[in-house]
Design an enzyme around this catalytic site. Structure first.
Site, PDB file in Angstrom:
ATOM      1  N   CYS A 102      -0.322   4.083   2.347  1.00  0.00           N
ATOM      2  CA  CYS A 102      -0.325   3.954   3.736  1.00  0.00           C
ATOM      3  C   CYS A 102       1.103   3.969   3.928  1.00  0.00           C
ATOM      4  O   CYS A 102       1.649   4.654   5.015  1.00  0.00           O
ATOM      5  CB  CYS A 102      -0.507   2.398   3.898  1.00  0.00           C
ATOM      6  SG  CYS A 102      -2.073   1.750   3.247  1.00  0.00           S
ATOM      7  N   ASP A 103       1.974   3.488   3.454  1.00  0.00           N
ATOM      8  CA  ASP A 103       3.665   3.443   3.669  1.00  0.00           C
ATOM      9  C   ASP A 103       4.548   4.604   2.805  1.00  0.00           C
ATOM     10  O   ASP A 103       5.750   4.336   3.255  1.00  0.00           O
ATOM     11  CB  ASP A 103       3.960   2.212   3.586  1.00  0.00           C
ATOM     12  CG  ASP A 103       3.330   1.368   4.586  1.00  0.00           C
ATOM     13  OD1 ASP A 103       2.817   1.599   5.641  1.00  0.00           O
ATOM     14  OD2 ASP A 103       3.182  -0.127   4.352  1.00  0.00           O
TER      15      ASP A 103
ATOM     16  N   CYS B 277       0.720  -1.209  -0.040  1.00  0.00           N
ATOM     17  CA  CYS B 277      -0.096  -0.077  -0.139  1.00  0.00           C
ATOM     18  C   CYS B 277       0.788   1.167  -0.037  1.00  0.00           C
ATOM     19  O   CYS B 277       1.548   1.705   1.191  1.00  0.00           O
ATOM     20  CB  CYS B 277      -0.907  -0.042   1.155  1.00  0.00           C
ATOM     21  SG  CYS B 277      -1.914   1.503   1.475  1.00  0.00           S
TER      22      CYS B 277
HETATM   23  C1  FAD Z   1       0.299  -3.969   6.025  1.00  0.00           C
HETATM   24  C2  FAD Z   1      -0.807  -3.141   5.759  1.00  0.00           C
HETATM   25  C3  FAD Z   1      -0.704  -1.728   6.096  1.00  0.00           C
HETATM   26  C4  FAD Z   1      -1.697  -0.792   5.881  1.00  0.00           C
HETATM   27  N1  FAD Z   1      -1.205   0.509   6.539  1.00  0.00           N
HETATM   28  C5  FAD Z   1      -2.532   1.412   6.602  1.00  0.00           C
HETATM   29  C6  FAD Z   1      -2.534   2.607   6.926  1.00  0.00           C
HETATM   30  O1  FAD Z   1      -1.281   2.986   7.685  1.00  0.00           O
HETATM   31  N2  FAD Z   1      -3.656   3.571   6.942  1.00  0.00           N
HETATM   32  C7  FAD Z   1      -4.714   3.185   6.207  1.00  0.00           C
HETATM   33  O2  FAD Z   1      -5.555   3.928   6.287  1.00  0.00           O
HETATM   34  N3  FAD Z   1      -4.793   1.927   5.845  1.00  0.00           N
HETATM   35  C8  FAD Z   1      -3.834   0.897   5.856  1.00  0.00           C
HETATM   36  N4  FAD Z   1      -3.898  -0.115   5.259  1.00  0.00           N
HETATM   37  C9  FAD Z   1      -5.145  -0.680   4.834  1.00  0.00           C
HETATM   38  C10 FAD Z   1      -6.365  -0.762   5.821  1.00  0.00           C
HETATM   39  O3  FAD Z   1      -5.930  -1.849   6.457  1.00  0.00           O
HETATM   40  C11 FAD Z   1      -7.648  -1.501   5.028  1.00  0.00           C
HETATM   41  O4  FAD Z   1      -7.844  -0.293   4.021  1.00  0.00           O
HETATM   42  C12 FAD Z   1      -8.601  -1.590   6.110  1.00  0.00           C
HETATM   43  O5  FAD Z   1      -8.050  -2.557   7.219  1.00  0.00           O
HETATM   44  C13 FAD Z   1      -9.906  -2.289   5.315  1.00  0.00           C
HETATM   45  O6  FAD Z   1     -10.804  -2.400   6.528  1.00  0.00           O
HETATM   46  P1  FAD Z   1     -12.047  -3.277   6.379  1.00  0.00           P
HETATM   47  O7  FAD Z   1     -12.885  -3.163   7.383  1.00  0.00           O
HETATM   48  O8  FAD Z   1     -12.685  -3.092   4.894  1.00  0.00           O
HETATM   49  O9  FAD Z   1     -11.416  -4.744   6.270  1.00  0.00           O
HETATM   50  P2  FAD Z   1     -10.253  -5.471   6.722  1.00  0.00           P
HETATM   51  O10 FAD Z   1      -9.404  -4.653   7.717  1.00  0.00           O
HETATM   52  O11 FAD Z   1      -9.618  -6.280   5.743  1.00  0.00           O
HETATM   53  O12 FAD Z   1     -10.795  -6.496   7.739  1.00  0.00           O
HETATM   54  C14 FAD Z   1     -11.853  -7.782   6.941  1.00  0.00           C
HETATM   55  C15 FAD Z   1     -12.114  -8.290   8.319  1.00  0.00           C
HETATM   56  O13 FAD Z   1     -13.217  -9.302   7.809  1.00  0.00           O
HETATM   57  C16 FAD Z   1     -12.971 -10.796   8.565  1.00  0.00           C
HETATM   58  N5  FAD Z   1     -13.472 -11.566   7.644  1.00  0.00           N
HETATM   59  C17 FAD Z   1     -13.044 -11.996   6.008  1.00  0.00           C
HETATM   60  N6  FAD Z   1     -13.687 -13.011   5.696  1.00  0.00           N
HETATM   61  C18 FAD Z   1     -14.622 -13.411   6.632  1.00  0.00           C
HETATM   62  C19 FAD Z   1     -15.675 -14.268   6.872  1.00  0.00           C
HETATM   63  N7  FAD Z   1     -16.105 -15.100   5.992  1.00  0.00           N
HETATM   64  N8  FAD Z   1     -16.408 -14.444   8.140  1.00  0.00           N
HETATM   65  C20 FAD Z   1     -16.038 -13.643   8.989  1.00  0.00           C
HETATM   66  N9  FAD Z   1     -15.344 -12.571   9.001  1.00  0.00           N
HETATM   67  C21 FAD Z   1     -14.620 -12.649   7.915  1.00  0.00           C
HETATM   68  C22 FAD Z   1     -11.337 -10.794   8.912  1.00  0.00           C
HETATM   69  O14 FAD Z   1     -11.193 -11.656   9.756  1.00  0.00           O
HETATM   70  C23 FAD Z   1     -11.290  -9.198   9.072  1.00  0.00           C
HETATM   71  O15 FAD Z   1     -11.493  -9.079  10.643  1.00  0.00           O
HETATM   72  C24 FAD Z   1      -2.925  -1.216   5.484  1.00  0.00           C
HETATM   73  C25 FAD Z   1      -3.114  -2.311   4.979  1.00  0.00           C
HETATM   74  C26 FAD Z   1      -2.015  -3.278   5.190  1.00  0.00           C
HETATM   75  C27 FAD Z   1      -2.329  -4.594   4.915  1.00  0.00           C
END
Ligand code: FAD
Length: 317
Positions: free
Chosen positions: A142-143, A139
């Site tokens: 992000c980084d 990302c």
């Molecule tokens: C290494 C890294 C660094 C990052 N740094 C930043 C940053 O500095 N700033 C920033 O804004 N963004 C950052 N991001 C991006 C950010 O993490 C994502 O945009 C954000 O987490 C998305 O949120 P979300 O709630 O959509 O899903 P996610 O965080 O992807 O969470 C998905 C959730 O769904 C659950 N899930 C999946 N499938 C199922 C299922 N079948 N049943 C039940 N639960 C399920 C998972 O267990 C998880 O809890 C980073 C991402 C990564 C990988």
């Protein structure tokens, strides 16, 4: 299906990333008594990173796991029922919608918020794990900031890779764009922008086979024209290695019922988290091929909970 294991709820939230927990905060405060299943990665993607510097409200930054723990506590404070478990099947043919948890229990819910996120694709080389959080990132938004005036590489040949390379070119001293093919798959406009950016060097027909460095990434081992008679080993010195070869939205169990794009992102009515099924909402990265940030995920989780509340009151549930 054994109906004795069924449980009826008003609002089911699937996923515990920023979208899911924010939806849980809003839904609890609106008295929807939400049940949230955390899935395989409690806290979501941010639990795999160290510093998060761009989530508003934390002037000194915060670690990903701490931020997610705070969001969870906030949801619990208002009564959200947060549970371990993975949604393994769905039946969204008619309300109440049926979601199977861990292949056993069936939850029947009037409103469903899908916030299952998306997973970045990696090349599959062991060094990506070894240097995770130490120079390897999926990302740039992000980084990228951590690599100001440094040298970075972006892997990929599509629009996202070009966008990430252009974004990073505004921060880093130099950007290598490592492309497996002898051409870019990106749109003509994006290609031109890449070629016209003086500090981006495109390495066509290069494959990354490894990374090196003492306490973080210091370079990448590449092979030029892999498998061809004139194949050549090339090492480049870099400080950061950015993957931009795509994401996989975690939407497989919903695809039978919901419209998705060709990659699998759940389609929502523009500007809203509403899907094509009334009462089923999609929030966060699972429905967002563009922004993929914690704050945008949290924002859409908020919208989904507000929509769920309105929907439930409209249908009188
Ligand atoms: C290494 C890294 C660094 C990052 N740094 C930043 C940053 O500095 N700033 C920033 O804004 N963004 C950052 N991001 C991006 C950010 O993490 C994502 O945009 C954000 O987490 C998305 O949120 P979300 O709630 O959509 O899903 P996610 O965080 O992807 O969470 C998905 C959730 O769904 C659950 N899930 C999946 N499938 C199922 C299922 N079948 N049943 C039940 N639960 C399920 C998972 O267990 C998880 O809890 C980073 C991402 C990564 C990988």
């Amino acid at each position: 299906m054994d109906n004795s294991t069924n449980e009826k709820v008003r609002c089911l939230i699937i996923g515990s990333g920023p979208a899911g927990y924010t939806a849980a905060i809003y839904a609890s405060r609106a008295n929807l008594n939400p049940v949230l299943y955390e899935g395989i990665q409690p806290g979501g993607q941010l639990t795999t990173t160290t510093e998060v510097e761009n989530f508003p409200g934390y002037p000194n930054g915060i670690t990903g796991p701490e931020l997610m723990e705070d969001l969870k506590k906030q949801a619990v404070r208002f009564g959200a029922d947060i549970r371990m478990g993975i949604a393994t099947a769905s039946d969204l043919s008619s309300a109440p919608y049926k979601i199977t948890i861990d292949g056993e229990k069936v939850i029947e819910s009037e409103a469903v918020i899908i916030s299952t996120g998306a997973t970045a694709k990696y090349l599959g080389i062991p060094d990506e794990q070894k240097y995770a959080g130490m120079g390897v990132s999926a990302c740039a938004t992000c980084d990228g900031f951590f690599y100001r005036k440094k040298i970075v590489a972006v892997v990929g040949g599509g629009d996202t890779a070009c966008e990430e390379a252009i974004y990073l070119s505004g921060l880093a001293k130099q950007v290598y764009l490592i492309v497996r093919k002898p051409y870019l798959r990106a749109s003509k406009v994006m290609q031109e922008r890449v070629f016209n950016t003086p500090n981006i060097i495109v390495l066509f027909e290069h494959n990354t086979i490894g990374l090196f460095g003492e306490s973080g990434v210091e370079g990448a081992h590449l092979i030029k024209k892999m498998g061809q008679p004139d194949e050549e080993k090339v090492d480049i010195a870099i400080d950061g290695f950015f993957l931009a070869i795509g994401h996989k939205p975690n939407s497989d169990i919903f695809k039978e019922w919901l419209e998705t794009d060709e990659i699998g992102y759940i389609k929502t009515i523009p500007g809203t988290p509403r899907t094509t099924v009334p009462g089923v909402f999609a929030a966060g990265d699972v429905a967002d091929p563009i922004y993929r940030q914690a704050i945008t995920a949290a924002g859409s989780g908020c919208k989904a909970a507000i929509e769920a509340e309105r929907y439930l009151s409209e249908i009188g549930k």
